[in-house]
Every structure is written in C-alpha cells, then in structure tokens.
Design a protein around this motif. Structure first.
Motif, PDB file in Angstrom:
ATOM      1  N   UNK A 132       2.725   5.092  -1.575  1.00  0.00           N
ATOM      2  CA  UNK A 132       2.294   6.467  -1.320  1.00  0.00           C
ATOM      3  C   UNK A 132       0.993   6.462  -0.512  1.00  0.00           C
ATOM      4  N   UNK A 133       0.451   5.289  -0.210  1.00  0.00           N
ATOM      5  CA  UNK A 133      -0.713   5.215   0.675  1.00  0.00           C
ATOM      6  C   UNK A 133      -1.703   4.119   0.343  1.00  0.00           C
ATOM      7  N   UNK A 134      -2.245   4.131  -0.875  1.00  0.00           N
ATOM      8  CA  UNK A 134      -3.304   3.169  -1.201  1.00  0.00           C
ATOM      9  C   UNK A 134      -2.818   1.724  -1.220  1.00  0.00           C
ATOM     10  N   UNK A 135      -1.622   1.519  -1.744  1.00  0.00           N
ATOM     11  CA  UNK A 135      -1.082   0.159  -1.776  1.00  0.00           C
ATOM     12  C   UNK A 135      -0.949  -0.374  -0.353  1.00  0.00           C
ATOM     13  N   UNK A 136      -0.485   0.469   0.553  1.00  0.00           N
ATOM     14  CA  UNK A 136      -0.300   0.020   1.938  1.00  0.00           C
ATOM     15  C   UNK A 136      -1.640  -0.284   2.596  1.00  0.00           C
ATOM     16  N   UNK A 137      -2.641   0.560   2.327  1.00  0.00           N
ATOM     17  CA  UNK A 137      -3.967   0.324   2.914  1.00  0.00           C
ATOM     18  C   UNK A 137      -4.546  -0.992   2.409  1.00  0.00           C
ATOM     19  N   UNK A 138      -4.385  -1.224   1.123  1.00  0.00           N
ATOM     20  CA  UNK A 138      -4.946  -2.424   0.519  1.00  0.00           C
ATOM     21  C   UNK A 138      -4.197  -3.680   0.966  1.00  0.00           C
ATOM     22  N   UNK A 139      -2.878  -3.619   0.921  1.00  0.00           N
ATOM     23  CA  UNK A 139      -2.107  -4.803   1.321  1.00  0.00           C
ATOM     24  C   UNK A 139      -2.403  -5.152   2.781  1.00  0.00           C
ATOM     25  N   UNK A 140      -2.500  -4.130   3.626  1.00  0.00           N
ATOM     26  CA  UNK A 140      -2.769  -4.380   5.044  1.00  0.00           C
ATOM     27  C   UNK A 140      -4.091  -5.138   5.208  1.00  0.00           C
ATOM     28  N   UNK A 141      -5.090  -4.730   4.445  1.00  0.00           N
ATOM     29  CA  UNK A 141      -6.404  -5.377   4.554  1.00  0.00           C
ATOM     30  C   UNK A 141      -6.348  -6.831   4.080  1.00  0.00           C
ATOM     31  N   UNK A 142      -5.727  -7.053   2.928  1.00  0.00           N
ATOM     32  CA  UNK A 142      -5.696  -8.412   2.379  1.00  0.00           C
ATOM     33  C   UNK A 142      -4.785  -9.323   3.200  1.00  0.00           C
ATOM     34  N   UNK A 143      -3.722  -8.752   3.775  1.00  0.00           N
ATOM     35  CA  UNK A 143      -2.860  -9.549   4.652  1.00  0.00           C
ATOM     36  C   UNK A 143      -3.654  -9.987   5.885  1.00  0.00           C
ATOM     37  N   UNK A 149       1.515 -11.497   8.073  1.00  0.00           N
ATOM     38  CA  UNK A 149       2.131 -10.313   8.666  1.00  0.00           C
ATOM     39  C   UNK A 149       2.391  -9.295   7.544  1.00  0.00           C
ATOM     40  N   UNK A 150       2.191  -8.026   7.847  1.00  0.00           N
ATOM     41  CA  UNK A 150       2.304  -7.011   6.783  1.00  0.00           C
ATOM     42  C   UNK A 150       3.214  -5.864   7.233  1.00  0.00           C
ATOM     43  N   UNK A 151       4.162  -5.521   6.367  1.00  0.00           N
ATOM     44  CA  UNK A 151       5.058  -4.388   6.641  1.00  0.00           C
ATOM     45  C   UNK A 151       4.908  -3.404   5.488  1.00  0.00           C
ATOM     46  N   UNK A 152       4.746  -2.126   5.813  1.00  0.00           N
ATOM     47  CA  UNK A 152       4.635  -1.140   4.732  1.00  0.00           C
ATOM     48  C   UNK A 152       5.616   0.006   4.953  1.00  0.00           C
ATOM     49  N   UNK A 153       6.252   0.444   3.869  1.00  0.00           N
ATOM     50  CA  UNK A 153       7.180   1.581   3.920  1.00  0.00           C
ATOM     51  C   UNK A 153       6.511   2.761   3.240  1.00  0.00           C
ATOM     52  N   UNK A 154       6.372   3.860   3.964  1.00  0.00           N
ATOM     53  CA  UNK A 154       5.712   5.044   3.397  1.00  0.00           C
ATOM     54  C   UNK A 154       6.586   6.270   3.617  1.00  0.00           C
ATOM     55  N   UNK A 155       6.408   7.300   2.762  1.00  0.00           N
ATOM     56  CA  UNK A 155       7.173   8.527   3.001  1.00  0.00           C
ATOM     57  C   UNK A 155       6.607   9.267   4.218  1.00  0.00           C
ATOM     58  N   UNK A 156       7.439   9.562   5.182  1.00  0.00           N
ATOM     59  CA  UNK A 156       6.968  10.258   6.385  1.00  0.00           C
ATOM     60  C   UNK A 156       6.334  11.590   5.986  1.00  0.00           C
ATOM     61  N   UNK A 157       5.128  11.851   6.455  1.00  0.00           N
ATOM     62  CA  UNK A 157       4.459  13.116   6.140  1.00  0.00           C
ATOM     63  C   UNK A 157       3.914  13.175   4.724  1.00  0.00           C
ATOM     64  N   UNK A 158       4.185  12.167   3.896  1.00  0.00           N
ATOM     65  CA  UNK A 158       3.773  12.237   2.489  1.00  0.00           C
ATOM     66  C   UNK A 158       2.590  11.348   2.176  1.00  0.00           C
ATOM     67  N   UNK A 159       1.919  10.850   3.190  1.00  0.00           N
ATOM     68  CA  UNK A 159       0.812   9.927   2.949  1.00  0.00           C
ATOM     69  C   UNK A 159      -0.471  10.522   3.527  1.00  0.00           C
TER      70      UNK A 159
END
Ligand code: F0G
Length: 408
Positions: A132-143, A149-159
């Motif tokens: 929903x947003x924070x996990x992707x932000x954090x994983x991207x940074x630590x990756x 390489x980092x791939x994140x799936x988020x709900x379009x318009x929901x983040x």
C-alpha cells in the motif's frame, strides 16, 4: 545468529531454517522463525546490548541472519509522552512510539534491514513486494543499499504520493495494478516465482524478526518493563504479531515477568480482523472493496490475520474499529497538541487510545503505548484537503502583519 528452525503458526509443523518458505507446506498457514535461544540468557545479553548504540542491530543475538547487515541505521525511535490523552484517563500515562523516524519514514525499515540481509545470505539479487506504499518505499531503499533489483506492486491510484516518490526515486520498478492491494498480494507468490524474485512482504517470517525489535526498544524505554497496553494499527497484521513475538522472547529470556495486553485498531471500512474478534469468530470474512482514508491499512484480506488474532487473544487483548473521522481527528490532535505529525494509518492507534480512554478501560497507574507507524510527510494530500487554499499576501510588512493577526 542463525535461525533454529521455521514453524507453522497454525499446525506447528517444523521446517529447516534453510528452506525459503512463506506458507506451511502441510496446511498453508503462516510461518514464523523460532530463534535458537540455547545459551542465551538475559544476564548474557544485557551487558552486550548495553554497549551497543540504541538501534535495531543492538539486538543482533536475537536476529536470525548472518554476515554483514544491509542497514541504514534503523530503529532507536523515540517513545514520546502523549499528554493530551491524559485528559480522558486520570493517572494513566500514554506514549507514542514514533516509528516515522526510521530511515524511510516507517516501521517497515525494521523488517527490511533483516529481510534484505536474509536475501543477501541466500544469494538473491532480485526482491519483490506488494504494497500500500510504505513497504515499497522501504524495500526500494534497502534493495538500493544492497545493490539488488527491486520490483513493487501497488494499487494504481491507491498509494500516497510521498511513498510512490520514494519507491520510484530509489530505483524500484513500480507496477501499478488496476486493482486493490489484496489483488497484488493475491498474486505475489506466483509472480515472484515466475520472476525468480525474493518476496519481502510480511508473509516472509524474517521481516517480522526485524519488526519485533520495536518491542525490545519499548521495554528498554519503559525502564526494562513492558507497557500495560500496546495499541497498534492493523492492516495485514504483521506488525502486531511482531510486537507480540518480541515481548514473548523477552519473557522467555526472563527479562520481564509479564506481558502487555494488545489492542489492534482497524479502520471502519477495512476491518476484517477487528470484526472477527468482536464477533468472537475464529475466521475472518475478507472485505471485497476496503475503504478508508488511511490508505496504508486499506486491506480487505490480510495475509497475517491468524498471527495477529492469536497474538491479541493470547494477550487477553482486544480489537476495535474506528471511523475515518476519528482517525483524522486523532491525527490532527496529535499534531496540534504534541507536535507529532504522523500519517493517517498511524493515527489509528491514537484514535483507538482516545476511544478506550473515554470508555474508561485504562486503570490509574497504567502505561499505554500507541504505535505510530509512519511519518505524516508520506501522505500530505490527506491533510491538505482539510485546509482551505491559502490566499497570497502582498510582500509588505503591513500586509504580512495584518494576515498574521487575522483569523488563523
Ligand atoms: N501503518 C502503516 C503506516 C503501514 O504502512 C502499515 C502497512 C500498517 C500500519 C499496518 O501494518 O500490515 O503489519 O498490520 N503497510 C503495508 C504496506 C501493507 O504495504 O506498506 P501491518
């Protein structure tokens, strides 16, 4: 240190720590790490912890990874008194565990430093999550930190925009789904397998190992004691379960003689776990189209519901759901009265505390910790919407003074 083994939270089946497991091979339920505590006593750990900085890796003996950690110096977040809540509960002390002060602005960094270190231990080079947003932000940074390489799936318009900006700027490949977070989560294991990527959602038990350190910190910050109550916003249910695991480990070590009671707070429109607990049912009924202003916890089919329900029940705790209006009011009160700016999902714990204080749940002398999970700057849109546009003022002393003395 090395994990002793993995265990199913439901059927108790045991697996080797070498396996890469996200769900039980026997019954399909969640997996947790059982840390090898042989030879570890509080007497042994206490002097070692004390000589390290007040940060997450202070507790390395209880973190089941090896080698040099992938770290941004996370943890060690403040425990701040929340004074305005005292007006509603005499002689009760309330605290906010300000997790927004982690490197990427949320508690997820605790899970990612351990989770990405685990990925490195396994020789993985590509990581993935639904978010929903924070996990992707954090994983991207630590990756980025780990050169993965980092791939994140988020709900379009929901983040929230702040979170999306973080994920993009840290170089993640962002895939926006025409669907909800639950759609992303529902596909994550198969997508990860097809892409040979390591999953770092909270179904990965190593994530929760990192997150449990917040319980250790709270215990230290309260003078080596646990609070009477710990109140936490609940989305997927990972964090609440992680706190419980942390407190339980302290108990097993003999560092404390009691455990806190846990309160899980969900938003009205996304409350499958709270509903099941309130109805005293054993299973959740997923919510098809979850709705709440607190986008971080806009989750209808939480992956860790069993872990969290068990934690709340074992602690003799409770769950509640709060409407968006109460969440936004709590967010605003926390900022105006205490100077703490947290994102809406984080304010759910404060909204829960306020409600329970008014209902007279807390007893004099008790200490209540509210977990504030993410920074307010993550989601400024939710806040700015509640203010009128600010009309520009002539850049003259007279005009500025007049504007400053006008209605706020
Ligand atoms: N608070 C914030 C700010 C969050 O970002 C989340 C979860 C939670 C609370 C709930 O924690 O899922 O462990 O019960 N955010 C996830 C994400 C889902 O993708 O960032 P939980």
């Amino acid at each position: 240190m090395q994990a002793a083994r993995l265990e199913c939270v439901q059927c108790g089946a045991s697996f080797s720590a070498q396996e890469e497991l996200y769900e039980c091979e026997e019954c399909g339920d969640g997996i947790r790490v059982i840390v090898d505590m042989q030879g570890l006593s509080y007497e042994y750990l206490r002097p070692r912890w004390r000589e390290r900085p007040f940060r997450l890796w202070r507790y390395r003996e209880l973190l089941p990874v090896t080698g040099e950690e992938v770290s941004l110096d996370e943890g060690g977040t403040p425990l701040v008194q929340v004074r305005f809540l005292r007006d509603f509960a005499e002689d009760v002390r309330f605290f906010a565990k300000n997790e927004g002060l982690n490197p990427t602005g949320s508690f997820k960094d605790r899970g990612m430093t351990v989770g990405v270190t685990r990925a490195k231990n396994l020789g993985r080079t590509r990581v993935i999550c639904a978010s929903t947003g924070n996990t992707s932000a954090s994983l991207a940074a630590y990756a980025s930190r780990a050169g993965m390489e980092c791939i994140v799936l988020v709900p379009s318009g929901g983040i929230a925009k702040g979170k999306l900006a973080q994920a993009l700027f840290n170089g993640a490949r962002v895939i926006a789904l025409d669907g909800t977070f639950d759609d992303a989560m529902g596909n994550i294991l198969e997508v990860a397998e097809a892409l040979d990527a390591y999953v770092l959602n909270s179904i990965n038990p190593y994530r929760l190992e990192g997150q449990k350190t917040a319980a250790f910190e709270v215990w230290e910050q309260l003078g080596h004691d646990v609070p009477d109550w710990l109140i936490c916003p609940v989305g997927n249910g990972g964090n609440m379960a992680a706190y419980w695991k942390g407190f339980e480990e302290l108990f097993r070590l003999g560092a404390v003689g009691r455990l806190p009671r846990l309160v899980g707070v969900q938003a009205d429109g996304a409350s499958p776990i709270a509903d099941a607990i309130l109805r005293e049912e054993d299973e959740i009924v997923p919510v098809d189209d979850p709705k709440t202003v607190a986008s971080a916890i806009r989750i209808g089919n939480p992956a860790n519901w069993r872990k969290t329900m068990r934690a709340i029940r074992e602690s003799d705790g409770l769950a509640l759901k709060v409407p968006d209006a109460e969440i936004l009011r709590a967010q605003s009160l926390l900022a105006r009265e205490e100077g703490l700016f947290v994102e809406p999902a984080s304010a759910a714990s404060i909204a829960g505390a306020l409600r329970l204080a008014k209902e007279g749940l807390f007893r004099p002398g008790e200490r209540v910790v509210c977990v504030c999970t993410g920074h307010g700057l993550k989601d400024p849109d939710a806040v700015l919407e509640s203010f009128p546009d600010i009309p520009p003022v002539e850049p003259t002393v007279e005009a500025i003074v007049a504007a400053a003395q006008g209605e706020p």
